[in-house]
Enzyme design. Structure first.
Site, PDB file in Angstrom:
ATOM      1  N   GLU A 318      11.977   0.187 -12.516  1.00 25.61           N
ATOM      2  CA  GLU A 318      10.878  -0.780 -12.372  1.00 25.61           C
ATOM      3  C   GLU A 318      10.524  -1.406 -13.725  1.00 25.61           C
ATOM      4  OE1 GLU A 318       8.412   0.877  -8.705  1.00 25.61           O
ATOM      5  OE2 GLU A 318       8.019   2.080 -10.486  1.00 25.61           O
ATOM      6  N   CYS A 412       0.553   1.582  -4.350  1.00 23.28           N
ATOM      7  CA  CYS A 412      -0.194   1.126  -5.529  1.00 23.28           C
ATOM      8  C   CYS A 412      -0.628  -0.331  -5.396  1.00 23.28           C
ATOM      9  CB  CYS A 412       0.644   1.301  -6.786  1.00 23.28           C
ATOM     10  SG  CYS A 412       2.301   0.572  -6.701  1.00 23.28           S
TER      11      CYS A 412
HETATM   12 ZN   LIG Z   1       2.300  -1.606  -7.295  1.00 25.30          ZN
END
Ligand SMILES: [Zn+2]
Length: 658
Positions: A318, A412
């Site tokens: 990421e 998230c």
């Molecule tokens: Zn996120």
């Protein structure tokens, strides 16, 4: 730099530096209010759909069960579920609900805030420790000890989100229950970590606690929290996170923040850290640290930011890629990274008054961020590519090929989006001075939407009314609605975005040029009824990327005002596949206003489609026969922010020109 007037150290959502520490100051809670237009529609969807649905998801996904297990109130046999940072979703949701309550009080919102505050408070350990997953030693996630695996346990990450939520609840509702929980946990962290005798020298693998601690310091006046945040910023980059399966870059632990020249590693972690470091630099007056952050921001903007404002190009870890490594189809561009980018840009704007930070925030707020959520407000992308191909296959939970989803195993993004919409009003304007010499005290408008803005200027309270249909139209009319008290001369500054060449400002009937990429400021003794009109030209722009961005070479992106456009399959003529089109850059682009997709301006342009024979090889001799030119077609582009609201199909931002 000091300011001569003070406003409360509070804001409608974004960071609220201590008065006197920044040239620009956030406005008091509720002082800026979006009253209509594009963003108001998004905020309504957030309030009416996303936040209530999110409350249900926290129940169904098990976040609240985890807290109840820690509190000892869960039904027998209940087990801890989800990723280790499940508590953080509860906190981000609470923050969203709090700012939303601040925008418009509601018994339902307040009831939910109180309920969840009680759940969180009940889960907290006697000594202030709080992390429901870690507290459940025999849970399904396996036994853990407190702070035994900080690179991965996210204990301080959860704490940081709790601190932010607690500050929001306190500022928006005046209720301090969650703040009490936050203070007990912050004290526990402060006792446990640092360089002192018997303290642990360790930091969390995922930053955000730095921002949270500084905000908690601002809210409580307890300087230890600022000092702990400062210590954490300084400790990072010294190899403090070692031997945990990934290289230090992933954790932003390769180079000290004040020595770094770029952002690297996991994108959300990186920009949360720099945003927190900006808070620390602001409150401690650390000009060297702030300058280092400015250099990192510039490098990110020049080499690691998508045209949509998306950040982080690699699915692998990421992470930010190397400079100019910005693939369109494999773009990761996590929604949370754009949100972190906005938070960092906002803090840099307050600290420096430099217009580029507001420009970047606007690019993110109109493109990379809203693409992460449906027009209905309650379906989400985790990953935001700039190209989606015909035949794409969803191979994991967060694949865009699923279309937007109602929640994720790792959730998230959804509550992060909610809290950003509900605090958006706070980013519209500031008070203070753009002039480092101390002059030019007044009000600055950074983002445009139909809105009202109240600010304290000198000894007076002034209220502005902003009328506009931005970003659909480029005219922004600002009326001084009220001047209550003796303000004398003060400066009204309006941001002219970097793209707005040929903009003009009309004051008292006189038109002036308003240079792009700067604030256009007018200083006078303003009276109620005075009007300024900013005219931002919204001609369609064809943008190209630096040629080192191989993926966009030979292509253009269409932009109109702050919006980046995309070709989406749903709008193209029968037989035209978005994967296989070229655009004619010499032909005029026409605009069409539609009520569809929330009310947007469509762009129509000439192009060609096809020309490749079915079954032909991908690789052809460079000096051989060239592909046929294809057929002339009319292509239609929509704002990138609204793509995938009619199902998910081929889409591209960068379109080849030949
Ligand atoms: Zn996120």
């Amino acid at each position: 730099m000091t300011s001569t007037t003070s406003t409360p150290a509070v804001s409608a959502g974004p960071a609220a530096p201590t008065p006197g520490t920044t040239p620009l100051r956030p406005l008091a809670p509720g002082a800026a209010r979006i009253t209509g237009g594009w963003w108001a529609d998004r905020q309504r969807a957030n309030r009416e759909n996303a936040i209530p649905t999110g409350r249900e998801r926290l129940e169904s996904a098990g976040n609240l069960t985890n807290l109840r297990i820690a509190a000892g109130t869960a039904p027998e046999g209940a087990t801890v579920t989800g990723p280790i940072f499940m508590d953080s979703d509860v906190y981000k949701w609470l923050e969203a609900a709090a700012w939303e309550f601040g925008r418009e009080p509601s018994d339902q919102l307040l009831g939910w805030i109180r309920e969840l505050t009680a759940e969180v408070a009940a889960a907290q350990a006697e000594d202030g420790y709080l992390d429901s997953v870690v507290q459940e030693q025999d849970g399904s996630l396996g036994p853990r000890g407190r702070y035994s695996d900080l690179p991965w346990s996210h204990e301080m990450y959860c704490a940081g989100h709790l601190f932010q939520a607690a500050v929001a609840v306190s500022r928006a509702t005046g209720e301090r229950g969650l703040l009490d929980v936050a203070v007990r946990l912050a004290d526990h962290l402060d006792t446990t970590f640092g360089d002192g005798d018997g303290q642990r020298r360790d930091v969390d693998g995922h930053p955000v606690v730095e921002m949270g601690l500084v905000e908690l310091f601002r809210e409580t006046g307890e300087r230890r929290y600022l000092e702990l945040a400062s210590w954490m910023v300084e400790a990072r980059g010294t190899g403090i996170i070692e031997g945990h399966g990934k290289e230090p870059t992933y954790f932003s632990d390769r180079v000290r923040v004040r020595e770094a020249t770029t952002v690297e590693g996991h994108a959300v972690r990186a920009v949360y850290l720099t945003a927190g470091a900006a808070d620390v630099a602001t409150e401690t007056g650390d000009a060297e640290l702030l300058a280092a952050l400015g250099r990192q921001f510039d490098h990110m903007l020049a080499t690691k930011t998508y045209v949509t404002g998306g950040l982080g190009s690699r699915w692998d870890m990421e992470a930010f890629g190397d400079p100019y490594e910005l693939p369109s189809d494999r773009a990761y561009a996590e929604t949370c990274a754009a949100i972190g980018g906005i938070q960092w840009a906002w803090r840099m704007l307050l600290a420096t008054g430099e217009v580029k930070y507001a420009d970047v925030a606007e690019r993110m707020l109109h493109n990379g961020f809203p693409a992460g959520v449906s027009l209905s407000g309650d379906e989400y992308f985790y990953v935001n590519p700039l190209q989606f191909r015909d035949g794409s296959h969803a191979n994991e939970n967060r694949s865009p090929a699923h279309g937007r989803r109602g929640w994720f195993d790792c959730a998230c993004c959804p509550p992060n989006i909610m809290r950003t919409w509900s605090s958006l009003d706070g980013y519209l304007a500031t008070s203070g001075s753009l002039d480092g010499a101390g002059g030019g005290e007044g009000v600055q408008l950074h983002l445009y939407a139909p809105s009202t803005v109240s600010a304290q200027v000198g000894g007076a309270r002034v209220r502005l009314e902003v009328e506009t249909d931005y970003p659909r139209e480029g005219s922004v009319r600002v009326r001084v609605a009220e001047v209550d008290g003796e303000a004398g001369e003060w400066t009204l500054s309006l941001r002219v975005p970097g793209w707005a060449r040929g903009a003009s400002l009309t004051v008292a009937g006189e038109q002036h040029d308003a240079p792009a990429g700067a604030y256009t400021s007018t200083t006078r003794t303003w009276s109620a009824g005075d009007v300024v009109e900013l005219d931002l030209p919204l001609e369609v722009r064809l943008s190209r990327a630096d040629r080192r961005v191989d993926d966009a070479r030979g292509s253009v992106a269409l932009e109109r005002g702050p919006l980046v456009y995309a070709l989406e399959q749903a709008d193209q003529p029968e037989g035209v596949v978005v994967d296989d089109v070229v655009v004619d850059t010499g032909a005029p682009v026409t605009e069409e206003r539609t009520d569809a997709l929330g009310g947007v301006v469509l762009l129509h342009l000439r192009g060609r489609s096809g020309g490749h024979e079915a079954g032909s090889a991908t690789w052809l001799p460079a000096d051989g026969a060239q592909p046929a030119a294809g057929q002339d077609v009319e292509l239609t582009a929509v704002p990138y922010a609204v793509w995938a609201n009619r199902g998910v199909g081929p889409m591209r931002v960068w379109v080849p020109t030949s």
